[in-house]
Design a protein around this motif. Structure first.
Motif, PDB file in Angstrom:
ATOM      1  N   GLN A   1       0.827  -1.203   0.000  1.00  0.00           N
ATOM      2  CA  GLN A   1       0.000   0.000   0.000  1.00  0.00           C
ATOM      3  C   GLN A   1       0.861   1.252   0.000  1.00  0.00           C
ATOM      4  OE1 GLN A   1      -2.970   0.679  -0.454  1.00  0.00           O
ATOM      5  NE2 GLN A   1      -4.278  -1.030   0.100  1.00  0.00           N
ATOM      6  N   VAL A   2       0.287   2.322  -0.461  1.00  0.00           N
ATOM      7  CA  VAL A   2       0.970   3.608  -0.490  1.00  0.00           C
ATOM      8  C   VAL A   2       0.165   4.590   0.333  1.00  0.00           C
ATOM      9  CG1 VAL A   2       1.765   5.500  -1.958  1.00  0.00           C
ATOM     10  CG2 VAL A   2       1.919   3.144  -2.780  1.00  0.00           C
ATOM     11  N   GLN A   3       0.809   5.261   1.254  1.00  0.00           N
ATOM     12  CA  GLN A   3       0.145   6.300   2.030  1.00  0.00           C
ATOM     13  C   GLN A   3       0.616   7.654   1.524  1.00  0.00           C
ATOM     14  OE1 GLN A   3       1.104   5.170   6.100  1.00  0.00           O
ATOM     15  NE2 GLN A   3      -0.889   4.165   6.277  1.00  0.00           N
ATOM     16  N   LEU A   4      -0.337   8.591   1.407  1.00  0.00           N
ATOM     17  CA  LEU A   4      -0.070   9.853   0.734  1.00  0.00           C
ATOM     18  C   LEU A   4      -0.417  11.037   1.629  1.00  0.00           C
ATOM     19  CD1 LEU A   4      -1.798   8.763  -2.596  1.00  0.00           C
ATOM     20  CD2 LEU A   4       0.653   8.724  -2.121  1.00  0.00           C
ATOM     21  N   VAL A   5       0.416  12.079   1.549  1.00  0.00           N
ATOM     22  CA  VAL A   5       0.157  13.315   2.284  1.00  0.00           C
ATOM     23  C   VAL A   5       0.344  14.489   1.325  1.00  0.00           C
ATOM     24  CG1 VAL A   5       0.838  14.807   4.186  1.00  0.00           C
ATOM     25  CG2 VAL A   5       0.917  12.323   4.470  1.00  0.00           C
TER      26      VAL A   5
ATOM     27  N   LEU B   1       1.667  22.101  -5.745  1.00  0.00           N
ATOM     28  CA  LEU B   1       1.240  21.100  -4.782  1.00  0.00           C
ATOM     29  C   LEU B   1       2.215  19.939  -4.769  1.00  0.00           C
ATOM     30  CD1 LEU B   1      -2.606  20.934  -5.518  1.00  0.00           C
ATOM     31  CD2 LEU B   1      -1.327  22.571  -4.124  1.00  0.00           C
ATOM     32  N   SER B   2       2.382  19.360  -3.576  1.00  0.00           N
ATOM     33  CA  SER B   2       3.229  18.179  -3.428  1.00  0.00           C
ATOM     34  C   SER B   2       2.432  17.054  -2.797  1.00  0.00           C
ATOM     35  CB  SER B   2       4.437  18.496  -2.548  1.00  0.00           C
ATOM     36  OG  SER B   2       5.252  19.487  -3.126  1.00  0.00           O
ATOM     37  N   CYS B   3       2.785  15.849  -3.169  1.00  0.00           N
ATOM     38  CA  CYS B   3       2.150  14.658  -2.599  1.00  0.00           C
ATOM     39  C   CYS B   3       3.278  13.704  -2.226  1.00  0.00           C
ATOM     40  CB  CYS B   3       1.205  14.023  -3.607  1.00  0.00           C
ATOM     41  SG  CYS B   3       0.538  12.419  -3.114  1.00  0.00           S
ATOM     42  N   ALA B   4       3.507  13.572  -0.939  1.00  0.00           N
ATOM     43  CA  ALA B   4       4.579  12.714  -0.447  1.00  0.00           C
ATOM     44  C   ALA B   4       4.029  11.328  -0.145  1.00  0.00           C
ATOM     45  CB  ALA B   4       5.196  13.318   0.807  1.00  0.00           C
ATOM     46  N   ALA B   5       4.695  10.332  -0.673  1.00  0.00           N
ATOM     47  CA  ALA B   5       4.222   8.957  -0.522  1.00  0.00           C
ATOM     48  C   ALA B   5       5.165   8.144   0.343  1.00  0.00           C
ATOM     49  CB  ALA B   5       4.103   8.298  -1.893  1.00  0.00           C
ATOM     50  N   SER B   6       4.597   7.287   1.128  1.00  0.00           N
ATOM     51  CA  SER B   6       5.391   6.312   1.882  1.00  0.00           C
ATOM     52  C   SER B   6       5.186   4.945   1.251  1.00  0.00           C
ATOM     53  CB  SER B   6       4.972   6.284   3.344  1.00  0.00           C
ATOM     54  OG  SER B   6       3.618   5.887   3.452  1.00  0.00           O
ATOM     55  N   GLY B   7       6.179   4.114   1.380  1.00  0.00           N
ATOM     56  CA  GLY B   7       6.060   2.792   0.766  1.00  0.00           C
ATOM     57  C   GLY B   7       7.104   2.626  -0.315  1.00  0.00           C
ATOM     58  N   ARG B   8       7.696   1.476  -0.369  1.00  0.00           N
ATOM     59  CA  ARG B   8       8.793   1.239  -1.291  1.00  0.00           C
ATOM     60  C   ARG B   8       8.343   1.050  -2.720  1.00  0.00           C
ATOM     61  NH1 ARG B   8      11.498  -3.758   1.601  1.00  0.00           N
ATOM     62  NH2 ARG B   8       9.287  -4.217   1.876  1.00  0.00           N
TER      63      ARG B   8
ATOM     64  N   ALA C   1      12.708   9.088  -6.876  1.00  0.00           N
ATOM     65  CA  ALA C   1      13.763   8.968  -5.866  1.00  0.00           C
ATOM     66  C   ALA C   1      13.314   9.577  -4.537  1.00  0.00           C
ATOM     67  CB  ALA C   1      15.033   9.648  -6.353  1.00  0.00           C
ATOM     68  N   LYS C   2      12.411  10.568  -4.619  1.00  0.00           N
ATOM     69  CA  LYS C   2      11.921  11.242  -3.414  1.00  0.00           C
ATOM     70  C   LYS C   2      10.489  10.842  -3.072  1.00  0.00           C
ATOM     71  CE  LYS C   2      14.926  15.256  -3.966  1.00  0.00           C
ATOM     72  NZ  LYS C   2      15.005  16.736  -4.082  1.00  0.00           N
ATOM     73  N   ASN C   3       9.955   9.860  -3.800  1.00  0.00           N
ATOM     74  CA  ASN C   3       8.584   9.394  -3.534  1.00  0.00           C
ATOM     75  C   ASN C   3       7.581  10.545  -3.498  1.00  0.00           C
ATOM     76  OD1 ASN C   3       9.555   6.807  -3.383  1.00  0.00           O
ATOM     77  ND2 ASN C   3       8.788   6.385  -1.322  1.00  0.00           N
ATOM     78  N   THR C   4       7.673  11.428  -4.463  1.00  0.00           N
ATOM     79  CA  THR C   4       6.824  12.617  -4.462  1.00  0.00           C
ATOM     80  C   THR C   4       6.269  12.881  -5.863  1.00  0.00           C
ATOM     81  OG1 THR C   4       8.180  13.575  -2.701  1.00  0.00           O
ATOM     82  CG2 THR C   4       6.693  15.061  -3.862  1.00  0.00           C
ATOM     83  N   VAL C   5       5.020  13.300  -5.895  1.00  0.00           N
ATOM     84  CA  VAL C   5       4.412  13.763  -7.140  1.00  0.00           C
ATOM     85  C   VAL C   5       3.981  15.215  -6.940  1.00  0.00           C
ATOM     86  CG1 VAL C   5       2.128  12.866  -6.508  1.00  0.00           C
ATOM     87  CG2 VAL C   5       2.681  13.256  -8.904  1.00  0.00           C
ATOM     88  N   PHE C   6       4.122  16.002  -7.985  1.00  0.00           N
ATOM     89  CA  PHE C   6       3.878  17.447  -7.911  1.00  0.00           C
ATOM     90  C   PHE C   6       2.774  17.846  -8.884  1.00  0.00           C
ATOM     91  CE2 PHE C   6       7.628  18.103  -5.410  1.00  0.00           C
ATOM     92  CZ  PHE C   6       8.566  17.187  -5.889  1.00  0.00           C
ATOM     93  N   LEU C   7       2.147  18.957  -8.577  1.00  0.00           N
ATOM     94  CA  LEU C   7       1.210  19.583  -9.500  1.00  0.00           C
ATOM     95  C   LEU C   7       1.517  21.074  -9.517  1.00  0.00           C
ATOM     96  CD1 LEU C   7      -1.178  19.028 -11.415  1.00  0.00           C
ATOM     97  CD2 LEU C   7      -2.686  19.755  -9.555  1.00  0.00           C
ATOM     98  N   GLN C   8       2.139  21.531 -10.597  1.00  0.00           N
ATOM     99  CA  GLN C   8       2.396  22.949 -10.780  1.00  0.00           C
ATOM    100  C   GLN C   8       1.169  23.573 -11.422  1.00  0.00           C
ATOM    101  OE1 GLN C   8       5.175  24.869  -9.936  1.00  0.00           O
ATOM    102  NE2 GLN C   8       3.873  26.582 -10.585  1.00  0.00           N
ATOM    103  N   MET C   9       0.608  24.561 -10.760  1.00  0.00           N
ATOM    104  CA  MET C   9      -0.616  25.193 -11.231  1.00  0.00           C
ATOM    105  C   MET C   9      -0.337  26.659 -11.534  1.00  0.00           C
ATOM    106  SD  MET C   9      -3.388  23.463  -8.641  1.00  0.00           S
ATOM    107  CE  MET C   9      -2.834  24.427  -7.249  1.00  0.00           C
TER     108      MET C   9
END
Length: 124
Positions: A1-5, A20-27, A75-83
């Motif tokens: 599972q992936v947990q997101l903040v 916006l940033s979305c930080a994920a945990s989980g390998r 590499a940083k487990n992050t997804v971004f949204l530039q608006m």
């Protein structure tokens, strides 16, 4: 599972920008396509942008095409949204979610659950 903040929302004037940033945990973050959704008061939740597991494919809703850019850093487990060029109609709670697979087509089935999201408010 992936947990997101999610983070990065705020109050901005029309024409302004937010990232916006979305930080994920989980390998296994890099195994999944990712998407940004938004829900405005009284409206249904909609998918505004999605990105495949390696960033090679992206999807944008017509309402944000040319203004929003989705990207990811595995590499940083992050997804971004530039608006950019924000409009009052972009006002909503924005949430990220992981797809059930690596391609954008797998966004039809999501894994995990909805988080609190991050509020974006655009004033006119």
């Amino acid at each position: 599972q992936v947990q997101l903040v999610e983070s990065g929302g705020g109050l901005v004037q029309a024409g302004g920008s937010l990232r916006l940033s979305c930080a994920a945990s989980g390998r296994t973050f890099s195994s999944y396509a990712m998407g940004w959704f938004r829900q405005a008061p009284g409206k249904e939740r909609e998918l505004v942008a999605a990105i495949s597991w390696n960033g090679g494919s992206t999807y944008y809703a017509d309402s944000v095409k040319g203004r929003f850019t989705i990207s990811r850093d595995n590499a940083k487990n992050t997804v971004f949204l530039q608006m950019n060029s924000l409009k009052p109609e972009d006002t909503a709670v924005y949430c990220c979610r992981a797809a059930s697979g690596p391609t954008i087509a797998t966004m039809r089935v999501l894994i995990g659950s909805w988080g609190q999201g991050t509020q974006v408010t655009v004033s006119s």
